[in-house]
Design a protein around this motif. Structure first.
Motif, short mmCIF file in Angstrom:
data_model
loop_
_atom_site.label_atom_id
_atom_site.label_comp_id
_atom_site.label_asym_id
_atom_site.label_seq_id
_atom_site.Cartn_x
_atom_site.Cartn_y
_atom_site.Cartn_z
N GLN A 1 0.83 -1.20 0.00
CA GLN A 1 0.00 0.00 0.00
C GLN A 1 0.87 1.26 0.00
OE1 GLN A 1 -2.09 1.29 3.59
NE2 GLN A 1 -4.00 1.23 2.40
N ASN A 2 1.87 1.30 0.87
CA ASN A 2 2.74 2.48 0.92
C ASN A 2 3.51 2.65 -0.38
OD1 ASN A 2 1.99 3.26 3.48
ND2 ASN A 2 3.67 2.22 4.48
N ALA A 3 3.93 1.56 -0.99
CA ALA A 3 4.65 1.64 -2.26
C ALA A 3 3.73 2.19 -3.35
CB ALA A 3 5.18 0.27 -2.66
N PHE A 4 2.46 1.79 -3.32
CA PHE A 4 1.50 2.31 -4.30
C PHE A 4 1.28 3.80 -4.10
CE2 PHE A 4 -2.75 3.25 -5.90
CZ PHE A 4 -2.66 2.73 -7.19
N VAL A 5 1.09 4.22 -2.86
CA VAL A 5 0.91 5.65 -2.57
C VAL A 5 2.15 6.42 -3.02
CG1 VAL A 5 0.71 7.35 -0.70
CG2 VAL A 5 -0.70 5.29 -0.65
N LEU A 6 3.31 5.89 -2.74
CA LEU A 6 4.56 6.54 -3.13
C LEU A 6 4.66 6.66 -4.66
CD1 LEU A 6 7.15 7.69 -1.89
CD2 LEU A 6 8.12 5.41 -2.02
#
Length: 167
Positions: A22-27
């Motif tokens: 999820q954090n990688a997608f947001v990033l």
């Protein structure tokens, strides 16, 4: 009440700060400056709903049902393998360094559906986040305050991540 709120905030912050899918997608969305704030907001809302579900019963249901746990584990693993294969294919293609693809903006709907998939099909949610945060929250003296604190951690992490990466 404040102790339960702080427990929720600190426990969730410790788990959310790990760079996962999820954090990688947001990033990635933020680096592209492609609907990054709606994506961050959607992630915060999903985290709030998942924490509340975990605290108020989903953690117990998952712990008591080996079938649901296996579906979450293997279904999520299949999704992550597919998602990783798509990323690898894009990275290995000749167009991966072409500026033209980087400038194509997807619709808000497409990006939000992708964010929902990354958030809700991630096995980490059903194997770690919901059971761990949920079971800890269900034992609090004020589970409602705990449920208010945990999503605040998501907000405090995901929103600055999205804003900073977009800059």
């Amino acid at each position: 009440m404040w102790q339960s709120y702080l427990n929720g905030l600190l426990v969730a912050l410790g788990l959310i700060m790990a760079i996962g899918t999820q954090n990688a997608f947001v990033l990635a969305q933020s680096l592209r400056r492609e609907h990054h704030l709606p994506v961050a907001a959607l992630c915060v809302v999903c985290d709030a709903l998942l924490v509340a579900a975990g605290v108020f019963g989903l953690a117990t249901v998952l712990a008591q049902s080996p079938v649901l746990l296996a579906v979450a584990r293997w279904g999520g693993a299949a999704f992550l393998i597919w998602y990783g294969a798509c990323a690898l294919r894009r990275a290995c293609s000749k167009q991966s360094l072409d500026q033209g693809d980087a400038l194509k903006v997807r619709s808000l709907r497409a990006v939000l559906l992708s964010a929902l998939a990354v958030t809700l099909l991630n096995p980490h949610v059903y194997l770690d986040t919901v059971p761990l945060i949920g079971s800890l929250g269900s034992h609090q003296t004020e589970p409602g305050a705990y449920v208010a604190g945990a999503p605040r951690a998501s907000f405090l992490w995901v929103t600055p991540l999205a804003r900073a990466a977009a800059r």
